[in-house]
Scaffold this active site. Structure first.
Site, PDB file in Angstrom:
ATOM      1  N   ARG A  69       0.846  -1.189   0.000  1.00 21.83           N
ATOM      2  CA  ARG A  69       0.000   0.000   0.000  1.00 21.83           C
ATOM      3  C   ARG A  69       0.886   1.246   0.000  1.00 21.83           C
ATOM      4  NH1 ARG A  69      -1.836   0.578   4.405  1.00 21.83           N
ATOM      5  NH2 ARG A  69      -1.339  -1.373   5.442  1.00 21.83           N
ATOM      6  N   TYR A 197      -1.435  -3.516  -6.903  1.00 24.26           N
ATOM      7  CA  TYR A 197      -1.226  -4.260  -5.662  1.00 24.26           C
ATOM      8  C   TYR A 197      -2.465  -4.251  -4.747  1.00 24.26           C
ATOM      9  CZ  TYR A 197      -0.058  -5.550  -1.040  1.00 24.26           C
ATOM     10  OH  TYR A 197      -0.117  -6.158   0.178  1.00 24.26           O
ATOM     11  N   LYS A 206      -9.785  -2.410   1.443  1.00 25.55           N
ATOM     12  CA  LYS A 206      -9.516  -1.272   2.324  1.00 25.55           C
ATOM     13  C   LYS A 206     -10.247  -0.011   1.873  1.00 25.55           C
ATOM     14  CE  LYS A 206      -7.210  -3.945   4.812  1.00 25.55           C
ATOM     15  NZ  LYS A 206      -5.833  -4.122   5.173  1.00 25.55           N
ATOM     16  N   HIS A 226     -10.863  -2.405  11.298  1.00 28.64           N
ATOM     17  CA  HIS A 226      -9.770  -3.246  10.804  1.00 28.64           C
ATOM     18  C   HIS A 226      -9.539  -4.374  11.809  1.00 28.64           C
ATOM     19  CE1 HIS A 226      -5.310  -3.327   9.265  1.00 28.64           C
ATOM     20  NE2 HIS A 226      -6.085  -4.141   8.574  1.00 28.64           N
ATOM     21  N   SER A 248      -1.690  -3.954   9.879  1.00 37.87           N
ATOM     22  CA  SER A 248      -1.351  -4.906   8.831  1.00 37.87           C
ATOM     23  C   SER A 248      -0.057  -5.634   9.167  1.00 37.87           C
ATOM     24  CB  SER A 248      -1.159  -4.171   7.504  1.00 37.87           C
ATOM     25  OG  SER A 248      -2.325  -3.481   7.167  1.00 37.87           O
ATOM     26  N   CYS A 250       0.560  -7.883  11.438  1.00 39.81           N
ATOM     27  CA  CYS A 250       0.842  -8.047  12.870  1.00 39.81           C
ATOM     28  C   CYS A 250       0.123  -9.270  13.441  1.00 39.81           C
ATOM     29  CB  CYS A 250       0.457  -6.802  13.658  1.00 39.81           C
ATOM     30  SG  CYS A 250       1.547  -5.400  13.353  1.00 39.81           S
ATOM     31  N   ASP A 275      -9.627  -9.774   8.743  1.00 45.48           N
ATOM     32  CA  ASP A 275      -9.123  -8.426   8.441  1.00 45.48           C
ATOM     33  C   ASP A 275     -10.111  -7.298   8.722  1.00 45.48           C
ATOM     34  OD1 ASP A 275      -6.927  -6.848   7.488  1.00 45.48           O
ATOM     35  OD2 ASP A 275      -7.974  -6.551   5.600  1.00 45.48           O
ATOM     36  N   ARG A 367       2.016 -12.227  -0.663  1.00 46.87           N
ATOM     37  CA  ARG A 367       0.657 -12.528  -0.187  1.00 46.87           C
ATOM     38  C   ARG A 367       0.104 -13.786  -0.835  1.00 46.87           C
ATOM     39  NH1 ARG A 367      -1.811  -8.788   3.659  1.00 46.87           N
ATOM     40  NH2 ARG A 367      -0.204  -7.215   3.897  1.00 46.87           N
TER      41      ARG A 367
HETATM   42  O1  SAT Z   1      -2.829  -4.505   0.975  1.00 48.55           O
HETATM   43  S1  SAT Z   1      -3.910  -4.732   1.933  1.00 48.55           S
HETATM   44  O2  SAT Z   1      -4.326  -3.442   2.481  1.00 48.55           O
HETATM   45  O3  SAT Z   1      -5.027  -5.360   1.286  1.00 48.55           O
HETATM   46  C1  SAT Z   1      -3.395  -5.723   3.184  1.00 48.55           C
HETATM   47  C2  SAT Z   1      -2.986  -4.928   4.353  1.00 48.55           C
HETATM   48  O4  SAT Z   1      -2.019  -4.179   4.262  1.00 48.55           O
HETATM   49  O5  SAT Z   1      -3.629  -5.043   5.415  1.00 48.55           O
HETATM   50 MN    MN Z   2      -5.422  -5.418   6.919  1.00 42.01          MN
END
Ligand code: SAT
Ligand code: MN
Length: 587
Positions: A69, A197, A206, A226, A248, A250, A275, A367
């Site tokens: 991100r 991405y 998100k 979140h 994210s 963690c 998530d 991922r």
């Molecule tokens: O890239 S995402 O936002 O979908 C995953 C994350 O960073 O929590």
């Molecule tokens: Mn996340």
């Protein structure tokens, strides 16, 4: 095609602007999946993995400049800059449109424009919300097909007259100089260009389910968070649901799929989401949560049969792997996976892996995308239209110092303070430095679609609406000793903290009062069978008043940076805790 005039007109308009070779309305079918997969295998956007060991699994390699991100290029474009708040980058809506629209001009020439109608939330749920993503990336289509409920039923939801979020996405030319992720909460619109991405491109995730939804939730009186959602079933067969917010990368996915240690015979853990949680106050006064998503977009490195067996068992088929390495048998590989490191690997950029020269084999933010329904611990309640009732809310950061293993907030208001003041070390999920402590309130720093001051006031408002709200806790699995070693084993052993949390929700389990919250009385945490130094255990369950006195100064400075919309109640919480710490230091 659609009967919905607003949608049809928008697609026409976008099509005129972006000038694609063709327009394809996605229905989410297997035939469509197979067709897109063929196309992408032919173009090299997907690479076949070992069909014997990983049936229907594919590898995608991102542009090396596009692997996380991009918070500095993400904007919330509300009319009034104060509504976006100092926690967001802001641009006036007209300026933002003027900035990105030219980048979309003719950007789909030679490409197909895909229209993806999607639903976030279980079919038939009053809390589910629709969106439509327009994209020129077939990779996005295949990922959205796993992460959301796409196709006809979503389209019917829209055609029945329900509102929908419009998300326009193009990979553009992938130049970071021409990359923007723009949100228009007042228009229920997202415009994202220049990145393929995950969080930048899968707009249901998100962008919609957190940034736009959090802003809608504030107006409508619910919460878009979140958070993972997990059900913990006791040997007596009683299930308590917990929602937990961590930044994210963690450990949300690991906690959501936890396997209890041997000492917890008869306990079961059920995964509802890993998530995002949308939570509504029920008529019974409880907070009920749904997972708006249908799949997991999890961090691969560190995932193994030891750390997350449920996830590993979900991953072996029908999965998309992004930026992992492969071995000679074309099996996915990443740092931390089980077994010996193979002598020969191809790294995430397709190069021969030579650690001294090319660094890690898998990108640290590599991922996997996989359907939640493949997870052995997937909850039977995960698709329940009304959601699951939440007994406890957990906030947690990645802190090598200061924060104890677990503490319970004194009450709702103090719990909101604990969430609002939480901090965590940055990870590879976003571009920029890794390992720097920053305030990440409710793990929503990158995702709250409006002013944090208003957000905390919204959280506080629930305290006045119900007496049956979940108890709030704060945890930290990541404390390190002076040698930089993790003090707590984490993963399955986090069950020990969860058990205490659930006990507390039932009026059981002893606690000790500290200025910052209630920590477990040492005998009330089940550490049977755990090989842990008693000094470490003591450090994990106590607080250092001097360190926390300093922490409160930092929290107050942080509140100052958010400005005048910070609720007085949170300032008062800081003042009270400071006083208690000073009394302890003086004693
Ligand atoms: O890239 S995402 O936002 O979908 C995953 C994350 O960073 O929590
Ligand atoms: Mn996340």
């Amino acid at each position: 095609m659609t009967k919905n005039v607003e949608l049809a007109e928008w697609v026409d308009q976008v099509s005129a602007l972006t000038n694609p070779d063709q327009v394809h309305w996605c229905n989410g079918s297997v035939a469509e999946h197979d067709h897109l997969t063929e196309l992408m295998l032919a173009s090299g956007e997907l690479i076949n993995l070992n069909a014997q060991t990983h049936p229907n699994c594919y590898l995608h390699r991102s542009n090396p400049d596009d692997v996380a991100r991009v918070e500095h290029l993400t904007f919330v474009c509300s009319t009034d800059s104060q509504d976006a708040g100092p926690n967001n980058n802001w641009m006036a809506p007209a300026d933002a449109h003027a900035k990105v629209d030219p980048l979309f001009a003719n950007c789909m020439q030679g490409r197909t424009l895909y229209v993806i109608p999607y639903l976030m939330g279980p079919y038939g749920s009053p809390f589910a919300r629709a969106g439509v993503e327009i994209t020129d990336s077939p990779y996005v289509v295949l990922n959205m097909r796993i992460m959301a409920r796409i196709g006809e039923r979503a389209l019917h939801h829209i055609e029945a007259g329900n509102s929908f979020v419009k998300g326009l996405h193009s990979i553009g030319d992938l130049d970071p100089e021409r990359r923007y992720i723009m949100h228009f909460p007042e228009e229920l619109m997202i415009k994202s260009i220049g990145s393929g991405y995950g969080g930048n491109a899968l707009l249901g995730k998100k962008c919609h389910a957190l940034r736009i939804a959090s802003s809608q939730a504030r107006t409508e009186g619910w919460l878009a968070e979140h958070m993972l959602i997990v059900g913990i079933e006791s040997p007596a067969g009683e299930t308590h649901y917990v929602a937990a917010a961590f930044p994210s990368a963690c450990g949300k996915t690991n906690l959501a799929m936890l396997v209890p240690p041997a000492e917890f015979e008869g306990w079961k853990v059920w995964t509802v989401g890993d998530d995002i949680a949308w939570m509504h106050l029920g008529e019974d006064g409880q907070l009920w949560a749904i997972n708006p998503e249908a799949g997991f977009f999890g961090v691969a490195p560190g995932t193994s049969l030891k750390t997350n067996p449920n996830c590993m068992n979900a991953l072996g088929r029908n999965a998309i792997y992004t930026n992992v390495a492969v071995n000679e048998e074309m099996q996915p590989w990443w740092e931390g996976i089980d077994g010996e490191k193979p002598a020969v690997l191809t790294d995430w950029q397709g190069r021969k892996h030579e650690p001294q020269v090319t660094g890690a084999a898998a990108h640290p933010n590599a991922r996997f995308t996989v359907s939640a329904s493949q997870c052995p611990s997937y909850s039977a309640e995960a698709n329940s239209p009304k959601g699951v009732p939440i007994s406890a809310i957990i906030f947690g950061g990645r802190r090598s110092t200061a924060a104890p293993l677990v503490f319970e907030a004194f009450d709702w208001e103090h719990g909101v303070f604990a969430g609002a003041s939480m901090a965590s070390e940055t990870t590879a999920a976003a571009t920029g430095a890794v390992g720097q402590v920053r305030r990440d309130p409710m793990a929503m720093k990158p995702f709250c679609g409006y002013n944090f001051g208003d957000y905390w006031a919204h959280w506080l408002s629930f305290g006045k609406k119900s007496e049956k709200l979940p108890k709030i806790f704060h945890v930290n699995w990541f404390r390190k000793d002076d040698d930089g070693k993790f003090m707590w084993p984490g993963f399955g052993d986090n069950m020990r903290a969860l058990e205490w949390i659930i006990n507390r929700c039932q009026g059981k389990g002893e606690s000790v009062k500290t200025p910052i919250g209630l920590v477990p009385e040492s005998n009330s945490l089940n550490i049977a069978g755990l090989d842990i130094d008693s000094g470490d255990m003591q450090a994990l369950l106590s607080i250092d008043a001097k360190v926390w006195r300093q922490e409160i100064d930092e929290i107050e400075a942080y509140f100052d940076s958010i400005g005048e919309r910070v609720p007085a109640e949170l300032r008062e919480q800081a003042r009270k805790i400071k006083l208690a710490l000073e009394q302890q230091l003086a004693a």
